[in-house]
Design an enzyme around this catalytic site. Structure first.
Site, PDB file in Angstrom:
ATOM      1  N   CYS A 210     -11.671 -84.500  24.339  1.00  0.00           N
ATOM      2  CA  CYS A 210     -12.488 -84.514  23.871  1.00  0.00           C
ATOM      3  C   CYS A 210     -13.121 -84.906  22.190  1.00  0.00           C
ATOM      4  O   CYS A 210     -15.192 -85.084  22.108  1.00  0.00           O
ATOM      5  CB  CYS A 210     -13.042 -83.789  24.313  1.00  0.00           C
TER       6      CYS A 210
ATOM      7  N   PHE B 256     -18.053-101.866  31.139  1.00  0.00           N
ATOM      8  CA  PHE B 256     -17.133-102.480  32.509  1.00  0.00           C
ATOM      9  C   PHE B 256     -16.629-103.343  32.361  1.00  0.00           C
ATOM     10  O   PHE B 256     -16.920-104.784  33.215  1.00  0.00           O
ATOM     11  CB  PHE B 256     -18.026-102.248  33.226  1.00  0.00           C
ATOM     12  N   VAL B 257     -16.233-103.562  31.144  1.00  0.00           N
ATOM     13  CA  VAL B 257     -15.297-105.366  30.363  1.00  0.00           C
ATOM     14  C   VAL B 257     -14.236-105.250  30.681  1.00  0.00           C
ATOM     15  O   VAL B 257     -13.170-105.083  30.818  1.00  0.00           O
ATOM     16  CB  VAL B 257     -15.242-105.571  28.694  1.00  0.00           C
TER      17      VAL B 257
ATOM     18  N   GLN C 228     -12.142-107.344  34.577  1.00  0.00           N
ATOM     19  CA  GLN C 228     -12.737-108.862  36.397  1.00  0.00           C
ATOM     20  C   GLN C 228     -13.139-109.952  35.605  1.00  0.00           C
ATOM     21  O   GLN C 228     -13.498-109.647  36.553  1.00  0.00           O
ATOM     22  CB  GLN C 228     -12.443-107.543  37.069  1.00  0.00           C
ATOM     23  N   GLY C 229     -13.168-110.413  34.569  1.00  0.00           N
ATOM     24  CA  GLY C 229     -14.498-111.378  34.614  1.00  0.00           C
ATOM     25  C   GLY C 229     -15.670-110.863  34.307  1.00  0.00           C
ATOM     26  O   GLY C 229     -16.849-111.542  34.423  1.00  0.00           O
ATOM     27  N   ARG C 230     -16.035-109.428  34.344  1.00  0.00           N
ATOM     28  CA  ARG C 230     -17.528-109.184  33.948  1.00  0.00           C
ATOM     29  C   ARG C 230     -18.060-107.834  33.203  1.00  0.00           C
ATOM     30  O   ARG C 230     -17.078-107.997  32.652  1.00  0.00           O
ATOM     31  CB  ARG C 230     -17.897-108.345  35.621  1.00  0.00           C
TER      32      ARG C 230
END
Length: 294
Positions: A129, A271-272, A274-276
């Site tokens: 935490c 969410f960096v 799978q190419g996105r």
């Protein structure tokens, strides 16, 4: 060329496990990431009138302990630069010899003037935490975070896609255990500058910032930070204290992290993988120099 990775022998443990596949059970050896407590003590005051006290206990992966302590002191506002820190040692007056490498003492420079009320508050950090008790962004602004640059650095959007693979390739301990977070600093061109691993994502970042402090790299105005988990408010705060203008995370950011990054002027990506990825604020840095974002 990637930075060299130091892998302390105490940072992992070998255990015997029983692997089950279908109805077949076999015995095998497995590697676990080590987790042990680290007590951070601090010494301060003029020569001849030094005081010592415990400041924090954190669960961490052994290794880079001095950097962890230095990074924690900086990001918590106890010190404000390399000049405030005389040095960090393993505490010599610990009674049990086998516990000495789990207690460090940071000696502040005699001329340093730490915030005594802050020292009197005993922090407890956990590997999951981070530092609890921060309830508002105003409290972080009061810690005198460095002003982030308003002209660059400019990052080619394609570089962000490349960072997770480059980080994973340099994670020697993760390859052994599969159970560690990482924080990595990159140049705007995507060159790996520093990487540290720990069971706690906040500890991993403190280790990176501590290493940068010892190498006199602060403020990190030309660095991109990638963290292996989600982007929390505490990680944004620590990055801001170190002067990092771009923070990318493999996972999701929290709402407070986005609000803080926006207020600090920090580019925040989540969410960096799978190419996105998503850009939550200050997307203007993600462009080739001199180009405008549509």
């Amino acid at each position: 060329m990637s930075a060299p990775v130091f892998l302390p022998p105490t940072s992992y443990d070998y255990v015997t496990v029983h692997k089950v596949q279908g109805t077949t059970m076999t015995t095998a050896s497995d590697v676990l990431a080590a987790e042990e407590p680290l007590e951070i003590r601090v010494g301060y005051g003029p020569t001849g009138e030094r005081e010592h006290r415990t400041l924090s206990i954190t669960m961490r992966t052994p290794g880079h302990d001095f950097e962890l302590a230095a990074g924690f002191l900086l990001t918590e506002g106890i010190i404000h630069g390399r000049q405030d820190l005389h040095g960090v040692i393993y505490c010599p007056d610990v009674e049990k010899e086998d516990e000495r490498e789990n207690v460090v003492r940071a000696e502040l420079a005699p001329t340093a003037t730490p915030d005594l009320p802050r020292l009197e508050r005993h922090f407890y950090t956990s590997s999951s935490c981070g530092v609890c008790g921060k309830t508002s962004i105003d409290a972080v602004h009061a810690a005198a975070c460095p002003v982030l640059p308003t002209a660059g650095p400019y990052i080619d959007p394609a570089v962000i896609h490349q960072l997770p693979e480059r980080q994973r390739a340099a994670q020697a301990l993760f390859e052994q255990t599969g159970g560690l977070h990482a924080a990595a600093l990159f140049s705007p061109a995507g060159e790996l500058l520093l990487l540290r691993e720990d069971v706690g994502r906040h500890n991993a970042l403190d280790k990176v910032i501590g290493a940068a402090l010892f190498q006199e790299m602060l403020p990190l105005h030309d660095a991109v930070l990638l963290v292996s988990g989600r982007a929390s408010f505490e990680l944004v705060q620590k990055a801001a204290v170190a002067g990092i203008p771009v923070l990318a995370a493999v996972g999701a950011p929290s709402s407070l992290a986005v609000q803080a990054a926006n207020d600090f002027g920090m580019t925040l990506c989540g969410f960096v993988r799978q190419g996105r990825y998503n850009v939550y604020c200050h997307e203007w840095r993600l462009q080739s120099a001199g180009q405008e974002v549509e």
